[in-house]
Design an enzyme around this catalytic site. Structure first.
Site, PDB file in Angstrom:
ATOM      1  CG  HIS A  91       2.565  -8.196   1.251  1.00  0.00           C
ATOM      2  ND1 HIS A  91       2.733  -8.924   2.398  1.00  0.00           N
ATOM      3  CD2 HIS A  91       2.593  -6.890   1.627  1.00  0.00           C
ATOM      4  CE1 HIS A  91       2.835  -8.106   3.426  1.00  0.00           C
ATOM      5  NE2 HIS A  91       2.757  -6.863   2.987  1.00  0.00           N
TER       6      HIS A  91
ATOM      7  CD  GLU B 247       3.826   1.017  -0.198  1.00  0.00           C
ATOM      8  OE1 GLU B 247       3.058   1.968   0.058  1.00  0.00           O
ATOM      9  OE2 GLU B 247       4.909   0.828   0.368  1.00  0.00           O
TER      10      GLU B 247
HETATM   11  N1  COA Z   1       6.546  -7.644 -10.073  1.00  0.00           N
HETATM   12  C1  COA Z   1       7.033  -8.674 -10.778  1.00  0.00           C
HETATM   13  N2  COA Z   1       7.513  -9.806 -10.227  1.00  0.00           N
HETATM   14  C2  COA Z   1       7.481  -9.886  -8.895  1.00  0.00           C
HETATM   15  C3  COA Z   1       6.990  -8.849  -8.095  1.00  0.00           C
HETATM   16  C4  COA Z   1       6.496  -7.704  -8.721  1.00  0.00           C
HETATM   17  N3  COA Z   1       6.011  -6.678  -8.013  1.00  0.00           N
HETATM   18  N4  COA Z   1       7.097  -9.218  -6.801  1.00  0.00           N
HETATM   19  C5  COA Z   1       7.644 -10.426  -6.783  1.00  0.00           C
HETATM   20  N5  COA Z   1       7.895 -10.831  -8.038  1.00  0.00           N
HETATM   21  C6  COA Z   1       8.474 -12.101  -8.459  1.00  0.00           C
HETATM   22  C7  COA Z   1       9.973 -12.150  -8.162  1.00  0.00           C
HETATM   23  O1  COA Z   1      10.716 -11.606  -9.222  1.00  0.00           O
HETATM   24  C8  COA Z   1      10.208 -13.622  -7.957  1.00  0.00           C
HETATM   25  O2  COA Z   1      10.292 -14.223  -9.230  1.00  0.00           O
HETATM   26  P1  COA Z   1      11.338 -15.440  -9.486  1.00  0.00           P
HETATM   27  O3  COA Z   1      10.942 -16.490  -8.494  1.00  0.00           O
HETATM   28  O4  COA Z   1      11.096 -15.794 -10.899  1.00  0.00           O
HETATM   29  O5  COA Z   1      12.694 -14.854  -9.187  1.00  0.00           O
HETATM   30  C9  COA Z   1       8.905 -14.106  -7.303  1.00  0.00           C
HETATM   31  O6  COA Z   1       7.895 -13.146  -7.664  1.00  0.00           O
HETATM   32  C10 COA Z   1       8.996 -14.173  -5.786  1.00  0.00           C
HETATM   33  O7  COA Z   1       9.512 -12.924  -5.307  1.00  0.00           O
HETATM   34  P2  COA Z   1      10.229 -12.727  -3.904  1.00  0.00           P
HETATM   35  O8  COA Z   1      11.400 -11.830  -4.111  1.00  0.00           O
HETATM   36  O9  COA Z   1      10.474 -14.041  -3.241  1.00  0.00           O
HETATM   37  O10 COA Z   1       9.122 -11.991  -3.101  1.00  0.00           O
HETATM   38  P3  COA Z   1       9.324 -11.309  -1.679  1.00  0.00           P
HETATM   39  O11 COA Z   1       8.342 -11.918  -0.740  1.00  0.00           O
HETATM   40  O12 COA Z   1      10.724 -11.288  -1.229  1.00  0.00           O
HETATM   41  O13 COA Z   1       8.948  -9.818  -2.052  1.00  0.00           O
HETATM   42  C11 COA Z   1       8.072  -7.693  -2.260  1.00  0.00           C
HETATM   43  C12 COA Z   1       7.896  -9.076  -1.608  1.00  0.00           C
HETATM   44  C13 COA Z   1       6.970  -6.787  -1.757  1.00  0.00           C
HETATM   45  C14 COA Z   1       9.432  -7.118  -1.841  1.00  0.00           C
HETATM   46  C15 COA Z   1       8.000  -7.836  -3.804  1.00  0.00           C
HETATM   47  O14 COA Z   1       6.775  -8.396  -4.180  1.00  0.00           O
HETATM   48  C16 COA Z   1       8.277  -6.509  -4.536  1.00  0.00           C
HETATM   49  O15 COA Z   1       9.437  -6.174  -4.762  1.00  0.00           O
HETATM   50  N6  COA Z   1       7.181  -5.767  -4.931  1.00  0.00           N
HETATM   51  C17 COA Z   1       7.361  -4.497  -5.594  1.00  0.00           C
HETATM   52  C18 COA Z   1       7.709  -3.418  -4.579  1.00  0.00           C
HETATM   53  C19 COA Z   1       6.515  -3.044  -3.718  1.00  0.00           C
HETATM   54  O16 COA Z   1       5.401  -2.899  -4.189  1.00  0.00           O
HETATM   55  N7  COA Z   1       6.811  -2.876  -2.412  1.00  0.00           N
HETATM   56  C20 COA Z   1       5.822  -2.492  -1.431  1.00  0.00           C
HETATM   57  C21 COA Z   1       5.532  -3.644  -0.519  1.00  0.00           C
HETATM   58  S1  COA Z   1       4.139  -3.347   0.525  1.00  0.00           S
END
Ligand code: COA
Length: 376
Positions: free
Chosen positions: A255, A313
């Site tokens: 998140h 989710e």
């Molecule tokens: N599974 C595996 N790795 C994950 C991950 C996940 N669900 N969510 C984040 N990461 C990793 C990223 O790959 C990144 O790794 P890196 O630094 O080696 O590149 C690190 O964690 C930081 O991720 P970041 O993109 O900065 O996080 P964010 O704050 O932009 O993203 C979300 C938040 C929710 C978009 C992200 O966690 C995600 O894509 N989750 C899956 C989709 C989901 O469940 N969405 C519903 C949200 S309520």
């Protein structure tokens, strides 16, 4: 004027709100001042929305009036039905149908001011979704029933059958849990639209478009598919290892704001457990729990610097599937709830408005000379 770059506006406060508060470090969520755990389990959806729109829990007579207002605004016009029939015939996804239906929702409907407009939009979201779904199944839409509560009526319009109390309570817990969540992307869209002194239907339409993207509201469908696959194989560890080795993200984890488990995951886990113990597929629910344990452990090994735990989710998928909402409607069902938050934010913005207009940092070329056509 500062030229600091804030990509994604991460950590930047751009509005004051009384509607909800998130503490991402402790995993706390307050909605209208009430802990999400309390609101989710105690309130009806109508009470949650009233709280957001008026700032206090309704008295019995206020609630009665509000229910009646929503119930009288549920019907769609023929024009909206025609749009939804066309969207279903063209195989458009549910979010596209919802966006089209909302945009046209007030055509030919007389409404007295923004508050009435908000009630109309909130009331007709479930009818739009259910009508689209029935057309998609080749069936006639089921007319809304004024004697049923918002959540019960939604399930009724999807199936044509009166839902069980357990299903209504499960759905209502979900709707309350996700009704508002700070300045998330779709809520921000709604506030930006209203900040130009535009109208609430435009705000709701923009918010639906923003929620459609997989990084915001599109995860529970893939979560359900993932859990079904794991349930069939019986090996969550292999699934997680393969996904992480392939550089994939696990849906339902991580998140932008929470650095601990999303408090809404706990609320929905309890609601799903209650629902499944009372007669659903308890073995499937156990698979989800086992998957969460395994995935949390392996994500911690894989990303030791970033705590990645279940978000809202993950158990949404279990609960909505359990109460009978089809997977194709998970994201629109999120919208059926969140529209209450969107419009409360829109009204809040309107009451104390300042045009939202950030700046960009220019990284293009300096002063080029316009080339004649034959020299390009
Ligand atoms: N599974 C595996 N790795 C994950 C991950 C996940 N669900 N969510 C984040 N990461 C990793 C990223 O790959 C990144 O790794 P890196 O630094 O080696 O590149 C690190 O964690 C930081 O991720 P970041 O993109 O900065 O996080 P964010 O704050 O932009 O993203 C979300 C938040 C929710 C978009 C992200 O966690 C995600 O894509 N989750 C899956 C989709 C989901 O469940 N969405 C519903 C949200 S309520």
């Amino acid at each position: 004027m500062s030229n600091d770059l804030h990509l994604g506006l991460e950590g930047i406060a751009v509005a004051e709100t009384r509607l909800s508060h998130i503490d991402g470090e402790t995993g706390t969520l307050l909605i209208g001042g009430y802990p999400v755990e309390e609101l989710a389990n105690e309130a009806t959806y109508e009470e949650s929305v009233y709280l957001l729109l008026h700032g206090h829990a309704p008295t019995a007579s206020e609630l009665e009036d509000f229910r009646e207002t929503l119930a009288t605004h549920r019907e769609l016009t023929d024009e909206v039905h025609a749009l939804l029939r066309a969207a279903a015939a063209a195989d458009l996804p549910a979010m596209d149908a919802l966006r089209m239906g909302v945009a046209a929702a007030n055509l030919g409907v007389d409404l007295d001011g923004p508050h009435a407009e908000a009630c109309r939009v909130i009331a007709c979201f479930p009818t739009i979704v259910a009508a689209y779904w029935r057309y998609r199944q080749g069936e006639d839409p089921v007319a809304p029933r004024g004697d049923l509560r918002h959540a019960a009526n939604y399930l009724y319009m999807l199936t044509g059958e009166k839902p069980t109390d357990a299903a209504v309570r499960g759905l209502e817990t979900y709707l309350n849990t996700v009704v508002d969540h700070g300045l998330n992307a779709s809520t921000f869209s709604a506030r930006v639209v209203v900040s130009t002194e535009s109208d609430l239907v435009s705000a709701a339409t923009a918010a639906v478009g923003t929620l459609k993207g997989p990084l915001h509201g599109g995860a529970p469908g893939p979560v359900l598919e993932m859990l079904r696959e794991v349930h069939a194989s019986g090996d969550p560890e292999q699934y997680v290892r393969e996904a992480l080795d392939a550089g994939e993200r696990l849906m339902g984890f991580g998140h932008r704001v929470y650095r601990v488990r999303d408090p809404r995951a706990a609320v929905l886990e309890t609601a799903a457990e209650r629902f499944f113990e009372a007669g659903g597929d308890a073995a499937f629910f156990e698979t989800a729990r086992r998957f969460e344990d395994v995935a949390t452990e392996l994500l911690a090994e894989d990303k030791p610097d970033r705590r990645l735990e279940t978000n809202v989710e993950f158990y949404t998928a279990m609960l909505l599937d359990g109460v009978g909402v089809p997977k194709e409607l998970f994201t629109v069902t999120f919208a059926v709830s969140r529209v209450g938050g969107w419009l409360a934010h829109a009204l809040e913005q309107r009451a104390d408005n300042r045009l939202i207009r950030p700046i960009s940092r220019y990284v293009g070329d300096e002063r080029r000379l316009w080339p004649p056509l034959d020299e390009r």
